[in-house]
Scaffold this active site. Structure first.
Site, PDB file in Angstrom:
ATOM      1  N   PRO A  34       0.831  -1.202   0.000  1.00  0.00           N
ATOM      2  CA  PRO A  34       0.000   0.000   0.000  1.00  0.00           C
ATOM      3  C   PRO A  34       0.876   1.267   0.000  1.00  0.00           C
ATOM      4  O   PRO A  34       1.897   1.311   0.691  1.00  0.00           O
ATOM      5  CB  PRO A  34      -0.791  -0.108   1.311  1.00  0.00           C
ATOM      6  CG  PRO A  34      -0.739  -1.559   1.688  1.00  0.00           C
ATOM      7  CD  PRO A  34       0.557  -2.080   1.160  1.00  0.00           C
TER       8      PRO A  34
ATOM      9  N   ASP B 156      14.553   3.778   5.211  1.00  0.00           N
ATOM     10  CA  ASP B 156      13.735   2.919   4.331  1.00  0.00           C
ATOM     11  C   ASP B 156      14.610   2.228   3.286  1.00  0.00           C
ATOM     12  O   ASP B 156      14.563   1.003   3.134  1.00  0.00           O
ATOM     13  CB  ASP B 156      12.667   3.752   3.601  1.00  0.00           C
ATOM     14  CG  ASP B 156      11.474   4.064   4.472  1.00  0.00           C
ATOM     15  OD1 ASP B 156      11.600   3.948   5.701  1.00  0.00           O
ATOM     16  OD2 ASP B 156      10.422   4.436   3.920  1.00  0.00           O
TER      17      ASP B 156
ATOM     18  N   ALA C 298      10.561   3.135  -1.788  1.00  0.00           N
ATOM     19  CA  ALA C 298      11.923   2.575  -1.790  1.00  0.00           C
ATOM     20  C   ALA C 298      11.926   1.159  -2.353  1.00  0.00           C
ATOM     21  O   ALA C 298      12.864   0.758  -3.058  1.00  0.00           O
ATOM     22  CB  ALA C 298      12.501   2.586  -0.372  1.00  0.00           C
ATOM     23  N   ALA C 299      10.874   0.390  -2.087  1.00  0.00           N
ATOM     24  CA  ALA C 299      10.831  -0.992  -2.581  1.00  0.00           C
ATOM     25  C   ALA C 299      10.662  -1.019  -4.101  1.00  0.00           C
ATOM     26  O   ALA C 299      11.323  -1.791  -4.796  1.00  0.00           O
ATOM     27  CB  ALA C 299       9.700  -1.760  -1.898  1.00  0.00           C
TER      28      ALA C 299
ATOM     29  N   GLY D  62       3.481   3.667   5.333  1.00  0.00           N
ATOM     30  CA  GLY D  62       4.565   3.353   6.264  1.00  0.00           C
ATOM     31  C   GLY D  62       5.286   2.051   5.961  1.00  0.00           C
ATOM     32  O   GLY D  62       6.070   1.571   6.782  1.00  0.00           O
TER      33      GLY D  62
ATOM     34  N   GLY E 291       7.234   1.628   3.166  1.00  0.00           N
ATOM     35  CA  GLY E 291       8.386   1.845   2.292  1.00  0.00           C
ATOM     36  C   GLY E 291       8.110   1.499   0.840  1.00  0.00           C
ATOM     37  O   GLY E 291       9.007   1.053   0.117  1.00  0.00           O
ATOM     38  N   SER E 292       6.871   1.742   0.408  1.00  0.00           N
ATOM     39  CA  SER E 292       6.490   1.392  -0.968  1.00  0.00           C
ATOM     40  C   SER E 292       7.429   2.016  -2.008  1.00  0.00           C
ATOM     41  O   SER E 292       7.902   1.341  -2.927  1.00  0.00           O
ATOM     42  CB  SER E 292       5.044   1.847  -1.194  1.00  0.00           C
ATOM     43  OG  SER E 292       4.811   2.159  -2.522  1.00  0.00           O
TER      44      SER E 292
ATOM     45  N   GLY F  16       1.909   5.146   0.744  1.00  0.00           N
ATOM     46  CA  GLY F  16       1.678   6.131   1.810  1.00  0.00           C
ATOM     47  C   GLY F  16       1.215   5.496   3.102  1.00  0.00           C
ATOM     48  O   GLY F  16       0.431   6.067   3.852  1.00  0.00           O
TER      49      GLY F  16
HETATM   50  O1  PMV Z   1       8.276   6.166   4.654  1.00  0.00           O
HETATM   51  P1  PMV Z   1       7.607   6.019   5.980  1.00  0.00           P
HETATM   52  O2  PMV Z   1       6.251   6.591   6.056  1.00  0.00           O
HETATM   53  O3  PMV Z   1       7.741   4.655   6.536  1.00  0.00           O
HETATM   54  O4  PMV Z   1       8.430   6.959   7.016  1.00  0.00           O
HETATM   55  C1  PMV Z   1       9.796   6.873   7.158  1.00  0.00           C
HETATM   56  C2  PMV Z   1      10.201   7.168   8.537  1.00  0.00           C
HETATM   57  C3  PMV Z   1      10.362   8.623   8.951  1.00  0.00           C
HETATM   58  O5  PMV Z   1      11.211   8.574  10.095  1.00  0.00           O
HETATM   59  C4  PMV Z   1       9.030   9.237   9.360  1.00  0.00           C
HETATM   60  C5  PMV Z   1      10.985   9.504   7.879  1.00  0.00           C
HETATM   61  C6  PMV Z   1      12.441   9.180   7.600  1.00  0.00           C
HETATM   62  O6  PMV Z   1      12.939   9.692   6.589  1.00  0.00           O
HETATM   63  O7  PMV Z   1      13.103   8.478   8.384  1.00  0.00           O
END
Ligand code: PMV
Length: 310
Positions: free
Chosen positions: A96, A147, A105-106, A100, A102-103, A98
């Site tokens: 999913p 991430d 980056a993956a 959390g 890491g969509s 947005g």
């Molecule tokens: O990409 P997310 O939504 O899992 O957030 C990453 C974690 C944060 O600490 C909020 C941002 C970061 O760059 O580390």
């Protein structure tokens, strides 16, 4: 085909942006994949992102790409000193957006793996990590790098911004339930809002950031000792601090309370917050009850996740 799995931040999100440690683990239940097919000579490089309905042409001379996939492909081509090959790359993802996990980056990792492999020079390790981090800046503005690091290296990490990530031992297997709230939220916005808070009241909110860092250091010791009870208590404290930093939401708080009320040892939001996912540390004998409570509180999807002893 090449792939990359999602990630979960166990503790330390947001504070990690300010140089505090955080702990993250791969989450293989959700993955992004990239599949290459040869294209007719002269056709050039195309990326098909069917999940988001995009077909993208990659040109090396496009200096200002506004799309993260195109940018990722360009970075890989520059790194390998290569021209765009006649190739079609199809991207698919079950992660999913947005939420959390890491969509971004993956997807970037899977794409660069498949493109570089097709060019005969598979990019991996630090060379890949550097490129994925560059693309993360496009998604997030000022990412800490956690991430891309956990996703590229594919193993649990104790991460401090700018330092080589440390693997760490886990004393005893720990069982989590991961629940998606179904609400997507912008990490760029939550990170920006936390920055404004910290700058407006450095004593108070800077103190929260340091307190999260201390929680993470203690949590690492708990993980190494296999002390689930103490780890759960630290997760609850971490969630409370994240709520004070305004990155929780009513729904996320309800999910946390539901998990704790049904026997979880700890629960917290994970990732950027205001939406996305909640993780709960659950003794296996309570897993069914906690799962039912999370569903009743509004969880859209649920996955078990075990952090194995190592
Ligand atoms: O990409 P997310 O939504 O899992 O957030 C990453 C974690 C944060 O600490 C909020 C941002 C970061 O760059 O580390």
């Amino acid at each position: 085909m090449h792939s990359a799995s999602a990630k979960i931040i166990l503790l330390g999100e947001h504070a990690v942006v300010y140089g505090q440690p955080a702990i993250a683990v791969p989450f293989p239940a959700l993955t992004a994949t990239a599949h290459t097919t040869d294209a007719p000579p002269g056709d050039g490089l195309t990326i098909l992102a069917r999940d988001v309905g995009r077909v993208l042409r990659v040109h090396l001379d496009d200096e200002t790409p506004d799309n993260a996939l195109t940018y990722a492909a360009q970075l890989a081509l520059h790194a390998l000193n290569a021209r765009p090959p006649d190739l079609s790359i199809e991207i698919r993802s079950t992660i999913p957006i947005g939420s959390g996990f890491g969509s971004g980056a993956a997807v970037t990792t899977a794409l660069i793996r498949s493109l570089s492999a097709a060019l005969g020079h598979l990019l991996e390790g630090e060379a890949l990590n550097t490129l994925v981090y560059e693309v993360e800046k496009m998604h997030h503005g000022t990412p800490s790098g956690i991430d891309n690091t956990v996703i590229v290296f594919g193993r649990p990490v104790y991460f401090v911004r700018g330092q080589t990530p440390e693997p760490f031992p886990v004393g005893r297997a720990l069982h989590f339930l991961v629940s998606d709230s179904g609400v997507s939220a912008s990490t760029r916005e939550t990170v920006g809002d936390v920055r404004r808070l910290v700058e407006s009241e450095p004593e108070r909110y800077g103190g929260h950031i340091e307190a999260i860092g201390q929680i993470v250091r203690e949590a690492r010791a708990c993980l190494e000792a296999g002390d689930a009870t103490a780890l759960g208590a630290l997760m609850i404290q971490d969630h409370d601090l994240l709520r004070s930093l305004t990155v929780s939401s009513d729904l996320l708080d309800r999910l946390v309370d539901a998990a704790l009320g049904a026997g979880a040892l700890g629960a917290k939001l994970s990732g950027g917050g205001r939406g996305g996912n909640v993780i709960a540390l659950v003794p296996p004998e309570h897993a069914g009850r906690v799962a039912a409570a999370l569903r009743g509180a509004g969880a859209r999807q649920l996955w078990p996740m075990t952090l194995e002893a190592r």
